[in-house]
Motif scaffolding. Structure first.
Motif, PDB file in Angstrom:
ATOM      1  N   GLY A 198      85.974  26.403  30.639  1.00 40.81           N
ATOM      2  CA  GLY A 198      86.949  26.512  29.568  1.00 40.81           C
ATOM      3  C   GLY A 198      88.003  27.529  29.941  1.00 40.81           C
ATOM      4  N   PRO A 199      87.938  28.719  29.316  1.00 39.47           N
ATOM      5  CA  PRO A 199      89.009  29.692  29.542  1.00 39.47           C
ATOM      6  C   PRO A 199      89.081  30.286  30.948  1.00 39.47           C
ATOM      7  N   VAL A 200      87.975  30.358  31.668  1.00 38.37           N
ATOM      8  CA  VAL A 200      88.005  31.020  32.975  1.00 38.37           C
ATOM      9  C   VAL A 200      88.579  30.110  34.063  1.00 38.37           C
ATOM     10  N   MET A 201      88.036  28.909  34.225  1.00 41.65           N
ATOM     11  CA  MET A 201      88.445  28.034  35.328  1.00 41.65           C
ATOM     12  C   MET A 201      88.875  26.638  34.882  1.00 41.65           C
ATOM     13  N   GLY A 202      89.000  26.421  33.585  1.00 38.87           N
ATOM     14  CA  GLY A 202      89.276  25.079  33.067  1.00 38.87           C
ATOM     15  C   GLY A 202      90.489  24.408  33.667  1.00 38.87           C
ATOM     16  N   LYS A 203      91.613  25.086  33.669  1.00 39.72           N
ATOM     17  CA  LYS A 203      92.857  24.481  34.188  1.00 39.72           C
ATOM     18  C   LYS A 203      92.753  24.219  35.693  1.00 39.72           C
ATOM     19  N   LYS A 204      92.204  25.191  36.434  1.00 41.34           N
ATOM     20  CA  LYS A 204      92.057  25.007  37.883  1.00 41.34           C
ATOM     21  C   LYS A 204      91.090  23.867  38.178  1.00 41.34           C
ATOM     22  N   TRP A 205      90.002  23.781  37.390  1.00 44.57           N
ATOM     23  CA  TRP A 205      89.030  22.711  37.593  1.00 44.57           C
ATOM     24  C   TRP A 205      89.665  21.347  37.327  1.00 44.57           C
TER      25      TRP A 205
ATOM     26  N   ASN B 195      88.133  18.801  47.673  1.00 44.25           N
ATOM     27  CA  ASN B 195      88.793  20.009  48.160  1.00 44.25           C
ATOM     28  C   ASN B 195      87.939  21.268  47.979  1.00 44.25           C
ATOM     29  N   LYS B 196      88.308  22.283  48.736  1.00 48.57           N
ATOM     30  CA  LYS B 196      87.569  23.554  48.727  1.00 48.57           C
ATOM     31  C   LYS B 196      87.641  24.245  47.377  1.00 48.57           C
ATOM     32  N   THR B 197      88.749  24.110  46.698  1.00 49.78           N
ATOM     33  CA  THR B 197      88.892  24.756  45.391  1.00 49.78           C
ATOM     34  C   THR B 197      87.812  24.270  44.448  1.00 49.78           C
ATOM     35  N   LEU B 198      87.614  22.967  44.394  1.00 47.08           N
ATOM     36  CA  LEU B 198      86.584  22.407  43.520  1.00 47.08           C
ATOM     37  C   LEU B 198      85.202  22.909  43.927  1.00 47.08           C
ATOM     38  N   PHE B 199      84.946  22.976  45.216  1.00 46.16           N
ATOM     39  CA  PHE B 199      83.655  23.486  45.687  1.00 46.16           C
ATOM     40  C   PHE B 199      83.417  24.910  45.185  1.00 46.16           C
ATOM     41  N   PHE B 200      84.406  25.783  45.352  1.00 42.74           N
ATOM     42  CA  PHE B 200      84.213  27.181  44.950  1.00 42.74           C
ATOM     43  C   PHE B 200      84.092  27.327  43.430  1.00 42.74           C
ATOM     44  N   ILE B 201      84.822  26.512  42.675  1.00 44.05           N
ATOM     45  CA  ILE B 201      84.685  26.549  41.215  1.00 44.05           C
ATOM     46  C   ILE B 201      83.277  26.130  40.819  1.00 44.05           C
ATOM     47  N   ASP B 202      82.824  25.004  41.353  1.00 42.20           N
ATOM     48  CA  ASP B 202      81.500  24.495  40.983  1.00 42.20           C
ATOM     49  C   ASP B 202      80.377  25.369  41.523  1.00 42.20           C
ATOM     50  N   ALA B 203      80.515  25.863  42.743  1.00 39.16           N
ATOM     51  CA  ALA B 203      79.485  26.743  43.307  1.00 39.16           C
ATOM     52  C   ALA B 203      79.369  28.027  42.484  1.00 39.16           C
ATOM     53  N   GLY B 204      80.511  28.587  42.099  1.00 39.79           N
ATOM     54  CA  GLY B 204      80.488  29.786  41.264  1.00 39.79           C
ATOM     55  C   GLY B 204      79.785  29.545  39.945  1.00 39.79           C
ATOM     56  N   TYR B 205      80.051  28.389  39.357  1.00 36.18           N
ATOM     57  CA  TYR B 205      79.384  28.038  38.105  1.00 36.18           C
ATOM     58  C   TYR B 205      77.870  28.004  38.280  1.00 36.18           C
TER      59      TYR B 205
END
Length: 139
Positions: free
Chosen positions: A27-34, A113-123
């Motif tokens: 939501g507020p932390v990574m929602g737009k980037k995700w 892409n790597k961005t999605l990996f880091f967002i999901d891995a962080g989650y």
């Protein structure tokens, strides 16, 4: 040990904890980037079957939480008295050692892409850490 001999209140609360982490993270932390990383708009997300999506995600959270609870109870049955730190680090280790490499492998082959990996891995690291904290305090 009986497979179902766990603290079910702890199982549900840990699953809820992980679910809340997901709501904040996506939501507020990574929602737009995700959304950008997966290529979805807010309109497309709203068109999804939210009951099925959230219900399914919570069911998976319950399975993950029960598995942690069962693992910790199995250790206790063998005489281990794990500290809060050990339970949290074990939970974090499950994510780091099993979940992150699994999604990383899937993302490599599907060429995400790597961005999605880091967002999901962080989650997933936060999700399992939150569940570990609940299970540590509600054995």
């Amino acid at each position: 040990m009986n497979l179902f001999d766990v603290n079910w209140i702890g199982v549900v609360l840990a699953a809820l904890g992980g679910f809340v982490v997901g709501g904040i993270w996506y939501g507020p932390v990574m929602g737009k980037k995700w959304m950008g990383a997966v290529g979805l708009t807010e309109e497309q997300i709203k068109e999804g079957s939210m009951g099925l999506i959230y219900g399914g995600a919570f069911a998976f959270s319950l399975v993950a939480s029960w598995t942690l609870a069962h693992t910790f109870q199995s250790y206790a049955d063998l005489g281990a008295d794990l500290s809060v730190f050990a339970k949290v680090m074990t939970s974090f280790g499950v994510a780091l050692g099993f979940i992150v490499p699994a999604i990383g492998t899937n993302y490599l082959f599907s060429q995400k892409n790597k961005t999605l990996f880091f967002i999901d891995a962080g989650y997933w690291l936060l999700f399992y850490t939150a569940m570990g904290l609940v299970h540590a305090y509600l054995p």
